[in-house]
Structure formats: C-alpha cells, structure tokens
Design a protein around this motif. Structure first.
Motif, short mmCIF file in Angstrom:
data_model
loop_
_atom_site.label_atom_id
_atom_site.label_comp_id
_atom_site.label_asym_id
_atom_site.label_seq_id
_atom_site.Cartn_x
_atom_site.Cartn_y
_atom_site.Cartn_z
N ILE A 135 0.83 -1.21 0.00
CA ILE A 135 0.00 0.00 0.00
C ILE A 135 0.87 1.27 0.00
CG2 ILE A 135 -0.43 0.07 2.51
CD1 ILE A 135 -3.32 1.04 1.58
N CYS A 137 3.69 1.50 -1.57
CA CYS A 137 4.11 1.60 -2.97
C CYS A 137 2.97 2.14 -3.83
CB CYS A 137 4.58 0.24 -3.49
SG CYS A 137 6.11 -0.28 -2.68
N GLU A 138 1.78 1.66 -3.57
CA GLU A 138 0.61 2.12 -4.34
C GLU A 138 0.41 3.63 -4.17
OE1 GLU A 138 -3.00 -0.07 -3.31
OE2 GLU A 138 -4.15 1.77 -3.62
N ARG A 340 -6.91 5.53 -0.04
CA ARG A 340 -7.40 4.99 -1.31
C ARG A 340 -8.65 5.72 -1.77
NH1 ARG A 340 -6.09 -1.07 0.06
NH2 ARG A 340 -4.15 -1.27 -1.11
#
Ligand SMILES: *Cc1c(COP(=O)(O)O)cnc(C)c1O
Length: 466
Positions: A135, A137-138, A340
């Motif tokens: 997450i 990295c995302e 997100r």
C-alpha cells in the motif's frame, strides 16, 4: 511527651482494625498495596500527634484518606487532554489523533495472536513489513518500502546503511533542528557518516554539491526545512537537478520529507506541500517521512523508493532495534487504506478533518459554548468570542495559519495571577484543557474540539470548583 499526646497515640486504630473495614478495597487493589497504604497513613498520623498537631484518627477518617491514596496511586499521568492550543499537530500533545479505522484495526490485533510474521499461505515465517509495503508503494509510486519507529529512525537507519564511514553533502540551509532532540548534524554523526556542509545558509547552488562530491561521497541528501523558512535572497537547488547530479555520479539521492504528505493539499484549501509521489517522480531514490504528522497515523517512519536500497536497509541489524510493533503496523495500514478514497479523507481522518474545518464552523461552536463557559467560570471572569489563527504544527508550515475562532477568557480584576490560577484549574481537570495565555487573556482555540467531545468538555467544567 505530655499525657494528652500519649492518650491520643493509644487511640490510633491498629492496622488490622482498619484492614477489617477494607475487604472490597483489598479485592480491588490487593492486600499488599492496601496494607502498605494503611501503614503509611497511620505512621503519618502518629508523627502529627507526636508533634502536638491535631489529626483525624477516627477509623472513618483513616479509611477515606487511605482510599484517596489508593486511587491517586492508580492515576496515570498519561491522560487524554483537550488540545485547545490552536496547534493541530502538537508534538507535545501526541501529534495526530487516530481515525476510527486505525483504532479498530489496532484493537483487533491487540487482543490476540496475529499473522505479524507469519505467511499464512506458505505456512511459514513471514516479514512484518509485508503487510504494509504494497500500500505504501501504491500511494507513493515507490518500488519498495519499509517502516520504522519514527522518521528520526528512518534517517538514522538510511544513513547508517548507505553512508557508514562515508561522507554526505548537505546544504547549510537544511541543517535544521526539529523539536529540540532531532538535529541533522547530530543524527548524521550518530549514524556514522560525515556531514559535508555545502553552500551558505540562504543560498546553495548545484555547483556547491558538485564540488563536494568525491570518492568518499555516499549519497546526496535533501532535508525538508520543516519548521523554518528563509525568505529574501535565497536559492535552493531544485530536486530534479540534484537527482540528476546524483545519478551522474551513481549516488543515491535521499529526501527527508518531514511531514509525509500523500495528497494535493491545495485542493483542500490548505498550503501546498510536495507529495512523496512527486518527490520520487522528481528523481529521489528514497523518500523518508513521519507517520504521525500530516499523514494522520500512528508514530512511524516510512522509507520508500528503490528496491535494492530498501533491501540493503532491511538487512541492517539496526532495523531490528527500530522496527514497528504490531499495533502500530495495524494502525498505519488502516490509516493508509483511507488514502485509497481521497474524497472521504476529510471526514474519516481526524488530522485532515480538523485542518479543513471552516472558520464559520469553529465560530458557531464558539457561539454555542460561550454562555456555558461564562456560567461555569462564575463572576470573576469574562468570556468573549475571539478570531484566532490556528497552526498546522509538528514542524510543518511554520508561516501559514488557518483562520479559526475560540474563546478569550479574561479575569475581571485584570490580575495575571487570577488568569494563571484558572489555567492551572483547567490543567487539573480529569481531562485537562490546554489553552494558551497571550497578552493577558486565556485563549481556547476550538478548532480541535470535535463536536462529539463537546459534551464531555462542558460536563467537566462543573469540576472546576471555582
Ligand atoms: C519531524 C521531522 C523529523 C523527525 O520525525 P519524527 O517522526 O518526529 O521522528 C525528521 N526530519 C524532518 C525534516 C522532520 O520534519
């Protein structure tokens, strides 16, 4: 000793007599603690009598004193407070308040065993960073990531891994002190690298870095000058140019970003702050940032960037001493998951919720509370609604302020001592109220008083005993 005193001393109840009345207390606090408290109190009374002073030696009096002692002993000094200082991320008051999602995740993991270092699909030992690497990295665009206890640890570990016994040029304008104990030159020497100061306080050029690079250089580092700003005749080298220079010399380019921002703050009406994504895109090989500043999570330090560098960092034995515990990992992961859905952030993440509260909203709260506080404070004080300026805090955004509102309390006598006494009373409440005294008024900035805590705030005022 006169007969009177002797007689009083004989009247002092025996320890066993007091203990007989304390079966419930013993069940709660334990026999040893209660006996100790009774002995201590009786010996205090004995000394008072011996000095010829009066003392309440009736069993009832002894019981209530001992009970007070026992309950004081169980009082923690780590207390929730109302942060009405106007500094949203207050380093001395615990920085970010956690989201409900983070609290729920932490509490779920706290009560039992977990897959902390267990790979459930393989049925063998796993890596605690694995829960959170994807997450990070995302959200940052990094290839790899690892996490440690705080950003100071991230800087220490990165330098100790990549620059041990080597030199690191840093601009003189970036040799900052953050909150007293984190000073860039000190952390560099403790991590075993040599600081090479380049440029001047106000101006550093690309050539200054280029001139400082030699066979001994381990990496180039940029440090976010979080808590101060130089204005006027200034120059700092753009990240892209520094990244390019580092790449030319085959050196990693490391950026200590400080507060750790992942979103476009301008879109929320807040001052601009570079995101980790942008900084990596500009060519940083590693970015380092805090978990509990702007990010709004638990105390943590995040290191994100190039895979081979992260792999080296994870192999450093010091990583073991700086690793995150399971509760923090759970809380950090849940915090990052909120990112997100950026549209929901200002409602779900307390830090952003508080930072984006409108002045009008805070003001209407001030109007709601003004009468209640006036009543609670009695006749010696007057309370007015005030225009205030909140700060973001935790070393980020030293100059920018957020228009806010609150209560300004003054003592009718105009005496400073009376105002300080009220401030002390606020501090002595079960959930202390922390405001600030400025120019003879006690200011309570209401930006950080969330509406769901308002009732508790008001209820407590009854305990002020003015
Ligand atoms: C806050 C800060 C640190 C220290 O981070 P902690 O998470 O408090 O350890 C280091 N560098 C910069 C630039 C900072 O702003």
């Amino acid at each position: 000793m006169n007969d009177d005193i002797q007689a009083k001393l004989r009247e002092l109840p025996a320890v066993s007599v007091v203990l007989e009345e304390m079966t419930d207390d013993i069940a709660r606090h334990g026999h040893q603690a209660v006996t100790k408290a009774v002995r201590e109190h009786l010996s205090l009374l004995r000394e008072q009598l011996q000095r010829g002073e009066t003392a309440d030696i009736a069993v009832e009096g002894v019981l209530s004193s001992v009970r007070r002692m026992l309950s004081n002993q169980n009082q923690s000094t780590l207390l929730p407070v109302f942060n009405l200082t106007g500094i949203v991320l207050h380093s001395n008051l615990g920085r970010a308040s956690l989201s409900e999602a983070a609290i729920a995740a932490m509490s779920k993991i706290a009560s039992g065993a977990s897959t902390l270092e267990y790979d459930i699909s393989e049925g063998k030992r796993g890596d605690r960073d694995s829960h959170i690497e994807a997450i990070i990295c995302e959200l940052t665009g990094a290839e790899a990531a690892t996490v440690v206890n705080n950003n100071a640890a991230a800087v220490l570990l990165t330098l100790n891994t990549l620059a041990l016994n080597k030199s690191v040029p840093v601009s003189r304008g970036e040799l900052v002190e953050i909150g007293g104990s984190f000073r860039v030159p000190d952390i560099m020497s403790r991590s075993g690298c040599r600081l090479i100061e380049v440029g001047t306080t106000n101006r550093t050029h690309l050539a200054d870095y280029a001139d400082a690079i030699d066979a001994d250089t381990a990496l180039l580092m940029r440090v976010h000058t979080s808590n101060y700003r130089i204005e006027g005749f200034t120059k700092a080298v753009p990240e892209r140019e520094l990244a390019h220079l580092a790449a030319q010399h085959d050196l990693p380019f490391v950026v200590d970003m400080g507060c750790g921002n992942l979103i476009d703050l301008k879109a929320l009406g807040l001052p601009h702050e570079a995101t980790a994504w942008e900084t990596l895109k500009n060519g940083a090989d590693l970015v380092l940032f805090s978990g509990d500043k702007l990010l709004g999570g638990p105390q943590a330090g995040i290191i994100a960037g190039e895979k081979s560098l992260i792999a080296q960092i994870k192999k450093n034995p010091i990583k073991r001493a700086l690793r995150l515990d399971k509760l923090t990992l759970a809380g950090l992961e849940a915090t990052l998951q909120l990112y997100r859905n950026p549209d929901a952030l200002t409602s779900q993440l307390p830090t952003l919720r508080l930072l984006t509260r409108s002045e009008a909203d805070v003001r209407s709260q001030a109007e709601r509370l003004c009468n209640l506080v006036t009543k609670a404070l009695g006749n010696s004080y007057s309370v007015d609604i005030a225009n205030l300026s909140s700060q973001i805090g935790s070393g980020s955004f030293p100059v920018e302020v957020l228009p806010s509102a609150g209560l300004a309390i003054s003592s009718k006598s105009g005496e400073d001592g009376e105002l300080r006494a009220l401030d002390r009373r606020f501090h002595e409440l079960p959930n202390p109220i922390i405001g600030r005294i400025s120019n003879g008024v006690l200011l309570l900035d209401l930006r950080c008083l969330e509406p769901n805590h308002e009732r508790q705030f008001v209820e407590q005022l009854k305990d002020l005993s003015l």
